[in-house]
Write a protein that holds these residues in place. Structure first.
Motif, PDB file in Angstrom:
ATOM      1  N   LEU A 198       0.831  -1.205   0.000  1.00 62.12           N
ATOM      2  CA  LEU A 198       0.000   0.000   0.000  1.00 62.12           C
ATOM      3  C   LEU A 198       0.867   1.257   0.000  1.00 62.12           C
ATOM      4  O   LEU A 198       0.561   2.238  -0.699  1.00 62.12           O
ATOM      5  N   TYR A 244       2.433   1.550  -3.640  1.00 62.49           N
ATOM      6  CA  TYR A 244       1.557   1.803  -4.779  1.00 62.49           C
ATOM      7  C   TYR A 244       0.457   2.830  -4.503  1.00 62.49           C
ATOM      8  O   TYR A 244      -0.192   3.302  -5.447  1.00 62.49           O
ATOM      9  N   VAL A 245       0.206   3.153  -3.233  1.00 56.67           N
ATOM     10  CA  VAL A 245      -0.784   4.182  -2.911  1.00 56.67           C
ATOM     11  C   VAL A 245      -0.084   5.346  -2.211  1.00 56.67           C
ATOM     12  O   VAL A 245       0.226   6.350  -2.837  1.00 56.67           O
ATOM     13  N   SER A 246       0.185   5.202  -0.915  1.00 60.31           N
ATOM     14  CA  SER A 246       0.884   6.258  -0.185  1.00 60.31           C
ATOM     15  C   SER A 246       1.291   5.765   1.198  1.00 60.31           C
ATOM     16  O   SER A 246       0.479   5.119   1.886  1.00 60.31           O
ATOM     17  N   LEU A 262      -0.829   6.414   4.561  1.00 61.38           N
ATOM     18  CA  LEU A 262      -1.903   5.552   5.063  1.00 61.38           C
ATOM     19  C   LEU A 262      -1.524   4.874   6.389  1.00 61.38           C
ATOM     20  O   LEU A 262      -2.377   4.208   6.998  1.00 61.38           O
TER      21      LEU A 262
END
Length: 394
Positions: A352, A355-357, A360
Motif C-alpha cells: 500500500l 503503490y498508494v501512499s 496511510l
C-alpha cells in the motif's frame, strides 16, 4: 518451588527476545558477504515465521509428551544450535536452512511458556514475562553492535548462541521445578484436553479471539516496521532521527509491560485490554495529526504503551475464557494466528505504501485497532458465562 521457577521462566523469555532483533541489526553487513539482495531479509523472516506457526500448532502434543520444562529446554537448545549455524553461514541459502530450526524452537517455547504462566501465575507475572522479552530484544542489538564494531556479524550470532546454550543447561537442571504442572494457580486439579483445530473453531469465542490476536500482532509489527519510513517519507524527518524514534515505540512496550504488571493487581484483564486499546487509539490520533515532531514521537510512544497490556492479558485470560483443560490447545492456536498476523500484514502495508501512499500508516493501524476492539468485546460477551464459572471456582 513456584518462586524458584519464576526467575528461570523470566530468563527463558529474555532468551526468546535476544535473537529477534539480530537479523535487522546485522543485515546491512550480511548482505555483501552472503551474496544477497537487501530485500531478501524478508525471505528469512517469513521462513522463521512459517515454522514458528507450525511449532505453535504442535506445542500441545509436544507438551503432553515432554512437559513444559522439557519443551522449553529442548526449544532453547534448538534455537541455540540454529544461531550457531547462522554464525557459520557463507551463502544466503544456508541462512534459509538454519531459519527452519530457529522458527521451530521459537514457536514451541513461546506457546509452552505462555500457557504455563496463564495457568500457574497471576496476571502481573504475564505482563512482566513479556517485559522480559522486551529486555532481550533490546539487549540483542547492543551485542550485535559491539560485534559489528569488531568487524564481525558472525561474532554477534555466536555470542547470543553461547548465551542460549548456557540457558539450556539452566533449564535442564530446573526440570524438577516444573512438576507442579498438574495444578492450576488456585490448586485445582485439571487434565489437559486435546481438541482438533476444527473442534476448537466451533467453541464460543474462538474465532473472535483468533482474529483479535491476528489484528493485535499485525498492528504491533506494522507499527514498529514502518514507523521510520512514515516519519521520513511523510513527515520529512531525517533517517537517523526516525530510526531513533522507532526505538521509542519498543521502549514504550517494554516499560509499559513493567508498569502493567502492577496495574493488573487492581484491574481485571478485560479492562486492561480496553485500557491498552484506548491508549493505542490516542497514539494513532497523535500520529495522524499534522502537528510538530514532539506530538509525533509522543504518538509512537503512546502506541507502544497501549500495546503493552493487550497481548499478555488476552493470553492470561485464556483459562478463564475457555477452561483450564483447553488452555494449552488454545494457546498454541492463538500463537499461530498471532504469527500469521505479524507475518502477513506488515508486507501488505508495504505494498500500500509503495503503490498508494505511506501516509496511510496511521489509518492502517486504526483499521486494525477497530477490528481488534470489536473482536475483543465480542469475545468477552460470548465467554462471559464460562469466565464467571471459572472465576467462581465451579
Amino acid at each position: 518451588m513456584a518462586s524458584l521457577l519464576l526467575p528461570v521462566i523470566y530468563l527463558a523469555f529474555i532468551s526468546l527476545g535476544l535473537p529477534d532483533s539480530l537479523l535487522g541489526s546485522a543485515w546491512p553487513s550480511m548482505v555483501g558477504e552472503l551474496g544477497a539482495n537487501l530485500s531478501w531479509a524478508g525471505i528469512v523472516s517469513m521462513i522463521i515465521s512459517a515454522f514458528t506457526i507450525v511449532s505453535s500448532l504442535c506445542s500441545e502434543r509436544l507438551n503432553a509428551r515432554f512437559g513444559t520444562g522439557g519443551v522449553t529446554a529442548g526449544s532453547v537448545l534448538l534455537t541455540a544450535a540454529a544461531l550457531l549455524g547462522f554464525s557459520s553461514c557463507t551463502r544466503f541459502w544456508q541462512l534459509c536452512l538454519w531459519a527452519v530450526p530457529y522458527g521451530l524452537g521459537a514457536g514451541s517455547v513461546d506457546a509452552a511458556l505462555n500457557a504455563y504462566v496463564s495457568l500457574h501465575y497471576e496476571s502481573r507475572h504475564m505482563s512482566w514475562l513479556h517485559c522480559m522479552w522486551g529486555v532481550g530484544a533490546s539487549i540483542g542489538p547492543v551485542i550485535m553492535g559491539q560485534a559489528l564494531a569488531g568487524g564481525s556479524w558472525q561474532g554477534g550470532y555466536r555470542i547470543i548462541s553461547v548465551l542460549q546454550f548456557a540457558l539450556t543447561l539452566i533449564l535442564f537442571f530446573s526440570l524438577p521445578l516444573w512438576k507442579r504442572t498438574g495444578k492450576a494457580k488456585d490448586g485445582e486439579d485439571f487434565t489437559p484436553e486435546h481438541r482438533s483445530i476444527p473442534q476448537l473453531l466451533r467453541l464460543p469465542g474462538v474465532p473472535q479471539v483468533l482474529l483479535c490476536f491476528f489484528c493485535y500482532c499485525a498492528l504491533e509489527a506494522t507499527a514498529g516496521m514502518w514507523a521510520a519510513s512514515y516519519c521520513t517519507l511523510v513527515r520529512g524527518i531525517d533517517a537517523n532521527t526516525a530510526a531513533n524514534w522507532t526505538s521509542t515505540f519498543y521502549l514504550g512496550i517494554t516499560i509499559g509491560r513493567g508498569i502493567c504488571g502492577f496495574l493488573t493487581m487492581k484491574i481485571t484483564d478485560q479492562n486492561m485490554i480496553r485500557l491498552g486499546q484506548g491508549v493505542i487509539a490516542l497514539g494513532v490520533l497523535l500520529v495522524l495529526l499534522p502537528a510538530g515532531q514532539t506530538v509525533l514521537v509522543a504518538g509512537l510512544v503512546a502506541i507502544g504503551l497501549g500495546c503493552a497490556p493487550v497481548y499478555p492479558c488476552i493470553i492470561h485470560e485464556t483459562p478463564a475464557n475457555f477452561g483450564r483443560s483447553l488452555s494449552l490447545a488454545m494457546t498454541g492456536i492463538q500463537m499461530a494466528f498471532a504469527y500469521v498476523g505479524s507475518c502477513l500484514m506488515p508486507p501488505l502495508f508495504g505494498l500500500l505504501a509503495q503503490y498508494v501512499s505511506p501516509a496511510l500508516y496511521p489509518w492502517y493501524l486504526g483499521v486494525l485497532l477497530v477490528v481488534m476492539f470489536v473482536m475483543a468485546e465480542s469475545l468477552h460477551r460470548r465467554t462471559r458465562d464460562k469466565r464467571e464459572a471459572v472465576q467462581a471456582g465451579e
